[in-house]
Write a protein that holds these residues in place. Sequence first.
Motif, mmCIF file in Angstrom:
data_model
loop_
_atom_site.group_PDB
_atom_site.id
_atom_site.type_symbol
_atom_site.label_atom_id
_atom_site.label_comp_id
_atom_site.label_asym_id
_atom_site.label_seq_id
_atom_site.Cartn_x
_atom_site.Cartn_y
_atom_site.Cartn_z
ATOM 1 N N UNK A 1 8.174 -1.079 17.447
ATOM 2 C CA UNK A 1 7.954 -0.142 15.971
ATOM 3 C C UNK A 1 8.175 -0.636 14.641
ATOM 4 N N UNK A 2 8.179 -0.402 13.617
ATOM 5 C CA UNK A 2 8.967 -0.735 12.041
ATOM 6 C C UNK A 2 10.790 -0.304 12.516
ATOM 7 N N UNK A 3 9.841 0.957 12.333
ATOM 8 C CA UNK A 3 10.715 2.076 12.627
ATOM 9 C C UNK A 3 11.916 1.659 13.587
ATOM 10 N N UNK A 4 11.479 1.072 14.980
ATOM 11 C CA UNK A 4 12.468 0.461 16.290
ATOM 12 C C UNK A 4 13.499 -0.461 15.917
ATOM 13 N N UNK A 5 13.459 -1.028 14.622
ATOM 14 C CA UNK A 5 14.120 -2.292 14.413
ATOM 15 C C UNK A 5 15.061 -1.275 12.783
#
Length: 389
Positions: free
Chosen positions: A243-247
């Motif tokens: 996900x975006x938050x995983x970056x």
Amino acid sequence: MEGSVRKKGSRWYYSFELPSIDGKRKRIERCGGKTKKEALEALNEAMYKYANGFVEPKKLTYDAYVTDWLEDYIKENRKINTYERYKSIYEHKIKPYIWQYLLKDLKPILIEKLLSAEKKKGLSNTTLEGIYGVINNSLNRAVRLQIINDNICKFIEKPKRNKFISNTLSIDEFNLLLSSLDPNEYADYAFKLCLIVTMELGLRRGEVAGLEWSNIDFASNIVNITNNLIYTNTSVEIGTPKTIESERSISISNELLDLLKSHKKIQNLNKLEYGENYIKNKFNNREYDFIFTWKSGQYIHPNYYTLKFRRLVEKSGLNKKVRFHDLRHSNATLLLQEGIDFKIIQTRLGHSDISTTLNIYSHVTNEMQKSATEKLSNLLFPSKINIKK
């Protein structure tokens, strides 16, 4: 576009004429209800839909629609592993039951029977929820495209996901695994470092496999998670994290940085040894300088981490059912037990929603609640005095 209503028998019908195409005119007539008022309301709704691009799926089968949905929408707009998972669920769990039905003829009872039949095969509620999710997502898209008017899944009770309780390793158990590796064998040495990195940073398998040297900020003690090396059942590919938050950026200890610096020196010696034969890893027309490679420079297949870990658990004699991914859960559990805030753990793990973190580690929270109660009790009742009447 004009329309009219008329009574036929005991029912009221509405009709309207579509704009001519190539000189051909077409008139639509449908039953509108038991009263003139109902028919007029149905007429207005129908004319609005057609004026805004609604397409009546007279001959479109669910199979034909889902095939286009998977190939033209999911494959183009979702992660490749999401596409592979959706496709597998459809081919094996959904298609055998409803592939031949026209999209407009799908009924809630067909989906309920499908879920019931799969449940009788022993599938978990989590798997059933995945099946429901694919059907629901596909029909939501059909509604947005105005191919159908409504999503029948809203009339079906959604399977409740089984409560997940992660298996974790204590520090002693983790050290037992490390001691079962031979530091003189390159494969064992590299895997030992991989386990330490995963345990400290709480990375997913694809994230640790996709780590590059450029992701390490040695000056600031930061690791930037930007890659995800995955196996898609057909090939190994690299993309962005889940996900975006995983970056995300994660703080790293000086001790682990020192281990990585030593590993960099070993990798450089391997490059000298292999010379022109040292393998360069290219994906998407770009060369990747991975941290974890074989001596030859070749990237390590994502599945290797899973298989190697399983064999290591057996070799160590650890009487526990744990997976490579459980190192990530162990990381979070240890942080919680040390009193680290949930929000910090959410950020480190790359969860998009803190409720995900709270739900996965609720069992740890319960133990922390007991500990908190005991500590508060010691403050309130330091001498454990009995109150008598």
